[in-house]
Design an enzyme around this catalytic site. Structure first.
Site, PDB file in Angstrom:
ATOM      1  N   ASP A  51     -53.894  -5.301  39.954  1.00 35.77           N
ATOM      2  CA  ASP A  51     -53.092  -5.547  38.759  1.00 35.77           C
ATOM      3  C   ASP A  51     -53.870  -5.181  37.501  1.00 35.77           C
ATOM      4  O   ASP A  51     -53.332  -4.557  36.576  1.00 35.77           O
ATOM      5  CB  ASP A  51     -52.675  -7.021  38.717  1.00 35.77           C
ATOM      6  CG  ASP A  51     -51.975  -7.393  37.426  1.00 35.77           C
ATOM      7  OD1 ASP A  51     -50.811  -6.982  37.248  1.00 35.77           O
ATOM      8  OD2 ASP A  51     -52.586  -8.076  36.582  1.00 35.77           O
ATOM      9  N   GLU A 123     -50.091  -3.372  44.468  1.00 31.22           N
ATOM     10  CA  GLU A 123     -51.235  -3.695  43.611  1.00 31.22           C
ATOM     11  C   GLU A 123     -52.497  -3.920  44.439  1.00 31.22           C
ATOM     12  O   GLU A 123     -53.592  -3.513  44.033  1.00 31.22           O
ATOM     13  CB  GLU A 123     -50.925  -4.936  42.777  1.00 31.22           C
ATOM     14  CG  GLU A 123     -49.910  -4.680  41.678  1.00 31.22           C
ATOM     15  CD  GLU A 123     -49.670  -5.893  40.813  1.00 31.22           C
ATOM     16  OE1 GLU A 123     -49.439  -5.710  39.605  1.00 31.22           O
ATOM     17  OE2 GLU A 123     -49.704  -7.033  41.341  1.00 31.22           O
TER      18      GLU A 123
END
Length: 232
Positions: A51, A123
């Site tokens: 992320d 992610e």
């Protein structure tokens, strides 16, 4: 994992040196919990890392691509690109949905098709790629998979309904707009929120989403689509 390795090599010229790291990126918490005795690692820590690098690289791209856009517009566009549904779409484009390891219960309940699980795996993969290679390789992958859709304008068309609703309602002065959660359902790792938007205490729209923010956007969208006459 051999099939995944083949997909990565053939489509993205990616070969992991650490195969265990790659496997961890595609291991959901539900699978790890069902195999506790084996002490299998799940992908939440890699998701955290992925992320961060995704936010950085998309921010850099938008900063250079749109030199005249103000910070607020760049932030909104970035939010649309990296939001749950978008990342799940990229994961499906890469065939990642086929390779996620899920617990039996999660599999039976349709977890393989859930945007939250797919977005998290995407992610986590970026985090694993960063550790196994470097940020340049992550950037190369993002520019191959994500940026073409950004440049095609797919995310420019997505509306920030909360801002749009606020602008419509406050054209003649300030009004009190409030969002509240009506209900929460589902397990802790995969909740579904029902939210309503109220204007001066009156409910004008409802929405549902995998996070409070997404549910609020859906509630605002519902209110906008009803029209202002029903809002006041």
């Amino acid at each position: 994992m051999k099939e995944l390795q083949t997909v990565l090599k053939n489509h993205f010229a990616i070969e992991f040196a650490d195969k265990n790291l790659l496997e961890t990126a595609f291991t959901h918490t539900s699978y790890a919990n069902e195999h506790r005795l084996l002490k299998i690692s799940h992908n939440e820590r890699l998701e955290f890392l992925g992320d961060a690098v995704l936010q950085l690289l998309i921010s850099e791209y938008l900063y250079k691509k749109y030199p005249k856009k103000p910070e607020g517009d760049l932030s909104k566009l970035r939010a649309m690109i990296v939001r749950e549904e978008s990342l799940a779409g990229f994961a499906r484009d890469c065939q990642f949905d086929q390779f996620i390891k899920l617990g039996k219960g999660e599999e039976k309940s349709g977890g393989r098709n859930r945007d939250t699980i797919l977005g998290d795996a995407f992610e986590a993969f970026l985090g694993a790629l960063l550790l196994d290679k470097d940020v340049a390789k992550v950037k190369e992958f993002i520019y191959q998979v994500m940026i073409p859709k950004v440049e095609a304008g797919e995310f420019e068309m997505i509306t920030d309904y909360k801002t749009h609703l606020q602008e419509l309602l406050q054209v003649n002065g300030d009004v009190a707009i409030r969002y509240q959660v009506i209900s929460e359902t589902g397990p802790a790792h995969d909740k579904v929120f029902d939210v309503e938007v109220l204007v001066e205490g009156k409910s004008i729209g409802q929405g549902q989403g995998r996070s409070k923010k997404l549910a609020e956007q859906e509630a605002a969208k519902n209110a906008v689509e009803k029209g202002l006459d029903s809002c006041i």
